[in-house]
Design a protein around this motif. Sequence first.
Motif, short mmCIF file in Angstrom:
data_model
loop_
_atom_site.label_atom_id
_atom_site.label_comp_id
_atom_site.label_asym_id
_atom_site.label_seq_id
_atom_site.Cartn_x
_atom_site.Cartn_y
_atom_site.Cartn_z
N ALA A 173 0.82 -1.21 0.00
CA ALA A 173 0.00 0.00 0.00
C ALA A 173 0.86 1.26 0.00
CB ALA A 173 -0.96 0.00 1.18
N SER A 174 1.82 1.28 -0.91
CA SER A 174 2.69 2.45 -1.08
C SER A 174 3.38 2.89 0.21
CB SER A 174 1.89 3.63 -1.67
OG SER A 174 1.39 3.29 -2.94
N GLY A 175 3.80 1.90 0.99
CA GLY A 175 4.54 2.19 2.21
C GLY A 175 3.70 2.44 3.43
N SER A 176 2.40 2.52 3.28
CA SER A 176 1.55 2.90 4.41
C SER A 176 1.34 1.76 5.42
CB SER A 176 0.19 3.41 3.93
OG SER A 176 -0.51 2.40 3.22
N ILE A 177 1.47 0.50 4.98
CA ILE A 177 1.25 -0.62 5.90
C ILE A 177 2.34 -0.66 6.96
CG2 ILE A 177 1.20 -3.14 6.09
CD1 ILE A 177 -0.23 -3.22 3.40
N GLY A 178 3.59 -0.61 6.53
CA GLY A 178 4.68 -0.62 7.49
C GLY A 178 4.70 0.62 8.36
N THR A 179 4.39 1.77 7.77
CA THR A 179 4.35 3.01 8.54
C THR A 179 3.25 2.94 9.59
OG1 THR A 179 5.10 4.20 6.57
CG2 THR A 179 4.22 5.52 8.38
N LYS A 180 2.13 2.32 9.26
CA LYS A 180 1.03 2.17 10.21
C LYS A 180 1.46 1.32 11.40
CE LYS A 180 -3.93 0.93 10.30
NZ LYS A 180 -3.99 -0.14 11.31
N THR A 181 2.24 0.28 11.14
CA THR A 181 2.74 -0.56 12.23
C THR A 181 3.58 0.27 13.20
OG1 THR A 181 2.77 -2.52 10.83
CG2 THR A 181 4.13 -2.59 12.81
N ALA A 182 4.45 1.10 12.66
CA ALA A 182 5.28 1.96 13.51
C ALA A 182 4.43 3.00 14.23
CB ALA A 182 6.35 2.64 12.67
N ALA B 275 10.63 11.63 3.16
CA ALA B 275 9.85 12.58 3.95
C ALA B 275 8.54 12.93 3.27
CB ALA B 275 10.67 13.84 4.20
N LYS B 276 8.57 13.07 1.94
CA LYS B 276 7.36 13.46 1.22
C LYS B 276 6.30 12.36 1.26
CE LYS B 276 8.44 11.66 -3.23
NZ LYS B 276 7.54 10.56 -2.83
N ASP B 277 6.73 11.10 1.40
CA ASP B 277 5.75 10.00 1.50
C ASP B 277 5.00 10.07 2.82
OD1 ASP B 277 6.75 9.18 -0.90
OD2 ASP B 277 7.84 7.45 -0.12
N THR C 273 6.44 2.28 -11.26
CA THR C 273 6.85 2.94 -10.02
C THR C 273 6.49 2.02 -8.84
OG1 THR C 273 4.83 4.08 -9.25
CG2 THR C 273 6.05 5.10 -11.08
N ALA C 274 6.91 2.44 -7.67
CA ALA C 274 6.61 1.68 -6.46
C ALA C 274 5.23 2.02 -5.89
CB ALA C 274 7.68 1.93 -5.40
N GLY C 275 4.39 2.66 -6.70
CA GLY C 275 3.02 2.92 -6.27
C GLY C 275 2.77 4.36 -5.91
N ILE C 276 1.49 4.70 -5.78
CA ILE C 276 1.09 6.05 -5.38
C ILE C 276 1.75 6.39 -4.05
CG2 ILE C 276 -0.87 7.47 -4.64
CD1 ILE C 276 -2.59 5.93 -6.62
N ASN C 277 2.28 7.59 -3.95
CA ASN C 277 3.01 8.11 -2.80
C ASN C 277 4.48 7.78 -2.84
OD1 ASN C 277 0.38 8.77 -1.16
ND2 ASN C 277 2.06 9.46 0.10
N SER C 278 4.89 6.86 -3.73
CA SER C 278 6.31 6.54 -3.82
C SER C 278 7.06 7.67 -4.53
CB SER C 278 6.52 5.24 -4.59
OG SER C 278 6.24 5.41 -5.97
N SER C 279 8.38 7.66 -4.38
CA SER C 279 9.20 8.69 -5.00
C SER C 279 9.10 8.63 -6.52
CB SER C 279 10.66 8.53 -4.57
OG SER C 279 10.78 8.73 -3.19
N GLY C 280 9.09 7.42 -7.06
CA GLY C 280 8.99 7.27 -8.50
C GLY C 280 7.68 7.81 -9.05
N HIS C 281 6.59 7.55 -8.32
CA HIS C 281 5.28 8.04 -8.76
C HIS C 281 5.21 9.56 -8.66
CE1 HIS C 281 0.88 8.93 -8.28
NE2 HIS C 281 0.87 8.21 -9.39
N ALA C 282 5.70 10.11 -7.55
CA ALA C 282 5.69 11.57 -7.40
C ALA C 282 6.51 12.23 -8.50
CB ALA C 282 6.25 11.95 -6.03
N ALA C 283 7.61 11.58 -8.87
CA ALA C 283 8.48 12.15 -9.91
C ALA C 283 7.79 12.19 -11.27
CB ALA C 283 9.77 11.35 -10.00
N ILE C 284 7.18 11.08 -11.66
CA ILE C 284 6.54 11.05 -12.98
C ILE C 284 5.29 11.93 -13.00
CG2 ILE C 284 5.16 8.96 -12.55
CD1 ILE C 284 6.83 10.06 -15.89
#
Length: 334
Positions: free
Chosen positions: A71-80, A95-97, A155-166
């Motif tokens: 989920a674009s990094g949100s699953i692991g961040t939610k755990t933390a 940071a932008k994610d 890209t690595a999904g919405i919110n990822s650096s690659g997606h933000a860049a494109i």
Amino acid sequence: MLRTTSILAGAMLALTGAASAQNYPWKPERPITIIVPWAAGGSTDQVTRVAAVELEKALGQKVVIVNQPGASGSIGTKTALEAAKDGYTWTAGAAKDIGTYSVSGLLDTKFSDWRPYLSVVNVSVLGVNPSTPYKDAKDLVNAMKAKPNGVSVATAGINSSGHAAIEAFTRALGLTYKHVSYDGGNPAVNATVAGETEVTTQLAVEQAAMIRAKRLRPLAVLSDKPLELEGHGTIPPVTASVEGFKPDANYFGIFIHKDVPANVRETVDMVWKNVIANSDALKKYAASNGAQFAPVYGDEAVKAAMPAIQSTAWQLHAAGKSKVSPDTVGIAKP
């Protein structure tokens, strides 16, 4: 005699290290876990593992990296986010994610919920499969104009650096593309290498090995400065061939919840200032992977990261991919 002197010097060094760790306001009593919310091998995973070794030496305690992508990094961040606020569970990433999850609706958290400890600035690269006809960024722009929604980008999904860049690149130039999402930067890069997609806009650190191996062709770095990549040479800035696009600095690092005990924050502040800011290992990592060594923490880190958070949040909103307007969660329009 020389051997005895060497042994004594080593013992003194070990004692000095132990003493400095004991002088910190917080002495961790068990291993610290850093949750990397992306797949192993990606940009966040790479730089976090280098930093973890430095943190272990400074704190005198094991630092365990746990990869929890999805989920674009949100699953692991939610755990933390939901972990006990005792200082033993941190997260990592761009940071932008973490600053825009509330805008995309992926996770109810704001950048102000975290104390940032940033180490490098990463830049995205327009990397293409060598079988494509694109030789420079202008070729790609022309193809996107000729084939609306037709050029596939991994890209690595919405919110990822690659997606933000494109998103930033195409919106600034009035272009469209076909987005193909993967659970991490490394899988996205590998997909482009395999020919599943034509393009990837993941970070230089994730593309570096494939660029050196000539399995990806770098068209341009999404920056206003050229990128010197060891083992390859110079990748030109996109601004050299394409007008109308201005990228923001993409900071990466570690994030600790603001509600951990004060002595935890004070200790990590000291480590970032005295150890991370002088880390030869992180300097070498940055130089060899096309990143910029840029350690900063606390309020200064918030100031440094905010332009990318603002532009990403408002790009999501303009593209109809936000759940709320950024200004309702404290992100002013840039």
